[in-house]
Design a protein around this motif. Structure first.
Motif, mmCIF file in Angstrom:
data_model
loop_
_atom_site.group_PDB
_atom_site.id
_atom_site.type_symbol
_atom_site.label_atom_id
_atom_site.label_comp_id
_atom_site.label_asym_id
_atom_site.label_seq_id
_atom_site.Cartn_x
_atom_site.Cartn_y
_atom_site.Cartn_z
ATOM 1 N N LEU A 8 13.776 -19.874 -51.248
ATOM 2 C CA LEU A 8 12.854 -19.174 -50.362
ATOM 3 C C LEU A 8 11.517 -19.912 -50.299
ATOM 4 O O LEU A 8 10.880 -19.976 -49.241
ATOM 5 C CB LEU A 8 12.655 -17.740 -50.855
ATOM 6 N N GLY A 9 11.105 -20.473 -51.418
ATOM 7 C CA GLY A 9 9.893 -21.291 -51.431
ATOM 8 C C GLY A 9 10.038 -22.516 -50.547
ATOM 9 O O GLY A 9 9.073 -22.939 -49.894
ATOM 10 N N LEU A 10 11.243 -23.093 -50.485
ATOM 11 C CA LEU A 10 11.495 -24.238 -49.604
ATOM 12 C C LEU A 10 11.318 -23.841 -48.145
ATOM 13 O O LEU A 10 10.739 -24.594 -47.349
ATOM 14 C CB LEU A 10 12.908 -24.779 -49.839
ATOM 15 N N GLY A 11 11.809 -22.661 -47.787
ATOM 16 C CA GLY A 11 11.638 -22.197 -46.418
ATOM 17 C C GLY A 11 10.173 -22.034 -46.064
ATOM 18 O O GLY A 11 9.726 -22.429 -44.978
ATOM 19 N N ILE A 12 9.406 -21.463 -46.973
ATOM 20 C CA ILE A 12 7.977 -21.286 -46.718
ATOM 21 C C ILE A 12 7.273 -22.636 -46.685
ATOM 22 O O ILE A 12 6.317 -22.844 -45.924
ATOM 23 C CB ILE A 12 7.367 -20.344 -47.767
ATOM 24 N N PHE A 13 7.738 -23.581 -47.498
ATOM 25 C CA PHE A 13 7.188 -24.939 -47.456
ATOM 26 C C PHE A 13 7.330 -25.533 -46.060
ATOM 27 O O PHE A 13 6.378 -26.075 -45.496
ATOM 28 C CB PHE A 13 7.904 -25.812 -48.483
ATOM 29 N N ALA A 14 8.524 -25.416 -45.478
ATOM 30 C CA ALA A 14 8.762 -25.981 -44.150
ATOM 31 C C ALA A 14 7.904 -25.291 -43.097
ATOM 32 O O ALA A 14 7.307 -25.940 -42.227
ATOM 33 C CB ALA A 14 10.237 -25.865 -43.789
ATOM 34 N N LYS A 68 19.165 -10.532 -46.298
ATOM 35 C CA LYS A 68 19.715 -11.858 -46.059
ATOM 36 C C LYS A 68 19.866 -12.111 -44.561
ATOM 37 O O LYS A 68 19.522 -13.196 -44.069
ATOM 38 C CB LYS A 68 21.055 -12.010 -46.758
ATOM 39 N N ARG A 69 20.362 -11.114 -43.843
ATOM 40 C CA ARG A 69 20.518 -11.282 -42.402
ATOM 41 C C ARG A 69 19.163 -11.484 -41.736
ATOM 42 O O ARG A 69 19.009 -12.312 -40.840
ATOM 43 C CB ARG A 69 21.215 -10.068 -41.800
ATOM 44 N N ALA A 70 18.165 -10.745 -42.192
ATOM 45 C CA ALA A 70 16.826 -10.889 -41.619
ATOM 46 C C ALA A 70 16.281 -12.300 -41.852
ATOM 47 O O ALA A 70 15.690 -12.911 -40.956
ATOM 48 C CB ALA A 70 15.879 -9.855 -42.233
ATOM 49 N N ALA A 112 10.777 -12.810 -47.372
ATOM 50 C CA ALA A 112 11.070 -13.689 -48.508
ATOM 51 C C ALA A 112 10.485 -13.138 -49.801
ATOM 52 O O ALA A 112 11.142 -13.154 -50.853
ATOM 53 C CB ALA A 112 10.520 -15.088 -48.235
ATOM 54 N N ILE A 113 9.260 -12.639 -49.741
ATOM 55 C CA ILE A 113 8.656 -12.058 -50.942
ATOM 56 C C ILE A 113 9.423 -10.814 -51.372
ATOM 57 O O ILE A 113 9.674 -10.594 -52.558
ATOM 58 C CB ILE A 113 7.172 -11.737 -50.694
ATOM 59 N N ARG A 176 24.009 -19.665 -48.561
ATOM 60 C CA ARG A 176 24.916 -19.854 -49.701
ATOM 61 C C ARG A 176 24.508 -19.057 -50.936
ATOM 62 O O ARG A 176 25.372 -18.530 -51.634
ATOM 63 C CB ARG A 176 24.967 -21.344 -50.070
ATOM 64 N N VAL A 177 23.221 -18.959 -51.231
ATOM 65 C CA VAL A 177 22.807 -18.464 -52.550
ATOM 66 C C VAL A 177 22.155 -17.085 -52.550
ATOM 67 O O VAL A 177 22.130 -16.428 -53.596
ATOM 68 C CB VAL A 177 21.855 -19.465 -53.240
ATOM 69 N N VAL A 178 21.627 -16.622 -51.425
ATOM 70 C CA VAL A 178 21.001 -15.296 -51.423
ATOM 71 C C VAL A 178 22.092 -14.233 -51.330
ATOM 72 O O VAL A 178 22.959 -14.301 -50.451
ATOM 73 C CB VAL A 178 20.015 -15.149 -50.245
ATOM 74 N N PRO A 179 22.081 -13.248 -52.228
ATOM 75 C CA PRO A 179 23.118 -12.204 -52.211
ATOM 76 C C PRO A 179 23.116 -11.439 -50.897
ATOM 77 O O PRO A 179 22.071 -11.229 -50.275
ATOM 78 C CB PRO A 179 22.719 -11.291 -53.375
ATOM 79 N N SER A 180 24.282 -11.016 -50.476
ATOM 80 C CA SER A 180 24.419 -10.252 -49.237
ATOM 81 C C SER A 180 24.250 -8.764 -49.509
ATOM 82 O O SER A 180 24.458 -8.287 -50.622
ATOM 83 C CB SER A 180 25.794 -10.489 -48.609
ATOM 84 N N GLY A 181 23.879 -8.058 -48.445
ATOM 85 C CA GLY A 181 23.885 -6.597 -48.500
ATOM 86 C C GLY A 181 22.661 -5.948 -49.093
ATOM 87 O O GLY A 181 22.597 -4.723 -49.157
ATOM 88 N N ALA A 182 21.687 -6.724 -49.548
ATOM 89 C CA ALA A 182 20.495 -6.103 -50.120
ATOM 90 C C ALA A 182 19.682 -5.438 -49.020
ATOM 91 O O ALA A 182 19.314 -6.062 -48.041
ATOM 92 C CB ALA A 182 19.645 -7.161 -50.828
ATOM 93 N N ARG A 183 19.429 -4.158 -49.195
ATOM 94 C CA ARG A 183 18.642 -3.421 -48.222
ATOM 95 C C ARG A 183 17.409 -2.819 -48.899
ATOM 96 O O ARG A 183 17.472 -2.411 -50.051
ATOM 97 C CB ARG A 183 19.452 -2.264 -47.607
ATOM 98 N N PRO A 184 16.295 -2.751 -48.172
ATOM 99 C CA PRO A 184 15.119 -2.101 -48.739
ATOM 100 C C PRO A 184 15.364 -0.608 -48.877
ATOM 101 O O PRO A 184 15.901 0.030 -47.978
ATOM 102 C CB PRO A 184 14.022 -2.383 -47.706
ATOM 103 N N GLU A 185 14.997 -0.039 -49.999
ATOM 104 C CA GLU A 185 15.225 1.375 -50.244
ATOM 105 C C GLU A 185 13.930 2.028 -50.695
ATOM 106 O O GLU A 185 13.086 1.408 -51.323
ATOM 107 C CB GLU A 185 16.306 1.574 -51.307
#
Length: 386
Positions: A8-14, A68-70, A112-113, A176-185
């Motif tokens: 996620l830090g790499l994405g923010i770097f770009a 992850k989808r977001a 990302a945060i 590849r690495v971020v788990p799927s299905g995580a939703r804010p609750e």
């Protein structure tokens, strides 16, 4: 620390590199589109303005979408904007591209945060956030000079494509690495909005916007100042920007270590040093040694203050998600306002050092806002940020 946090830090770097790269490409972009340097500076303002609007709006709009989808959707939108910038044939097209990438970037920061916090749990959320936002610092120390160098070797379009490639890599690894299905609750929009009805919170926001605005009023015009006022050759500009970025990383590390317990004294010192340095830079910009000293000091006491700014906000609002998203938007607003205000003097026919005086004025106002806030009720005990 999970590997996904670093991704996620790499994405923010770009994305941070995309935001700031225009400052290093100013001469090339101005020549390409036949516009003034000040007009190119407004592209930075456009990106930041898009972040201001896009962050809070999309933070609310993405509440129901799996994290992850977001992330993947936002990376896709960002890639569209970055590619549009790379093929832009006119200033208007580039402006649209900057708006698209700015909106996507702002929302990506917030999501990302949130994902990083979910991956590590509440006990390490500050540390995880620091790792993710480390992409901002490395975007300055590595991304900005790298894109400037690529511009000088292969042209500005290659710089845009390079950032698009880095973002694509980040997106593939996120998939590849971020788990799927995580939703804010457990998030109540009503509670989030209620947290914003806090006068001391907005005082903290004001200090953040003014400090960052002061830095970017100057930073946005570093390249032309280095070349046309200080007398450095274009080949030296990436070296100077690298020195600035390295100083920012050092300053961020030091501030992050002590911000938990000494946020307000650190901010007071940083704003005071910013005023003195920007004024001194404006007076002695024709001296190469003084320019180098000023660039390093600005790196140490400029955006490296962000950890202390974040701690101050969390003290008065418990670090709620929308509060932090709005804080990011305020910082982005400061970037855009500073870049725009810095260009006003140049557009009015004043010298290229006029943005430095504008930055010093912003820093003075930031110092006033901080001192005024300190005269009010005492802040609550610090919240750990790692």
């Amino acid at each position: 620390m999970p590997f996904a946090v670093y991704v996620l830090g790499l994405g923010i770097f770009a994305m941070t590199t995309s935001e700031f790269m225009v400052s290093g490409l100013m001469p090339s972009l101005a020549a390409e589109f036949a516009v003034s340097v000040a007009a190119i500076g407004y592209l930075i303002s456009a990106f930041a303005a898009a972040m201001v609007v896009g962050g809070p709006v999309l933070a609310v709009g993405l509440l129901r979408m799996p994290r992850k989808r977001a992330l993947l959707v936002l990376i896709g939108v960002f890639l569209v904007g970055q590619a549009l910038g790379a093929i832009a044939t006119g200033y208007a097209v580039m402006l649209v591209a900057r708006v698209i990438t700015g909106v996507a970037s702002s929302a990506f920061f917030g999501v990302a945060i949130a994902v990083a916090v979910e991956l590590v749990g509440p006990q390490r959320r500050g540390r995880a956030s620091a790792v993710v936002l480390g992409g901002v610092m490395f975007g300055t120390v590595l991304g900005l000079p790298a894109t400037t160098l690529v511009d000088q070797l292969y042209g500005w379009r290659a710089s845009f494509w390079a950032v698009a490639l880095a973002t694509l890599v980040a997106g593939l690894v996120v998939f590849r690495v971020v788990p799927s299905g995580a939703r804010p609750e457990g998030m109540s929009l009503r509670d989030e909005l209620a947290a914003l009805r806090n006068g001391r919170l907005w005082a903290a926001y004001a200090t953040s916007g003014l400090l960052v605005g002061g830095v970017f009023a100057a930073f946005s015009y570093f390249s032309p100042i280095f070349i046309e006022v200080s007398g450095f050759s274009p080949a030296v500009v990436p070296v100077l920007l690298t020195a600035y970025g390295a100083a920012t990383v050092v300053g961020n590390t030091v501030v992050g270590r002590f911000a938990d317990r000494h946020a307000t004294p650190i901010l007071t010192f940083g704003l005071g040093a910013l005023v003195v340095t920007l004024a001194g830079f404006a007076l002695f910009a024709g001296s190469r040694p003084m320019t180098v000293v000023a660039v390093v000091v600005l790196g140490l006491v400029g955006v490296s203050m962000v950890p202390a700014l974040g701690v101050r906000v969390m003290r008065v609002a418990d670090g709620r998600p929308l509060v932090n998203t709005v804080h990011t938007s305020v910082i982005s607003f400061g970037i855009g306002l500073g870049s725009w205000a810095g260009g006003l003097g140049i557009s009015a026919g004043l010298s290229l050092t006029s943005p430095l005086w504008v930055g010093a004025s912003f820093a003075v106002l930031g110092l006033v806002s901080l001192i005024a806030a300190r005269s009010g009720a005492p802040e609550r005990l610090p919240v750990s940020v790692g």
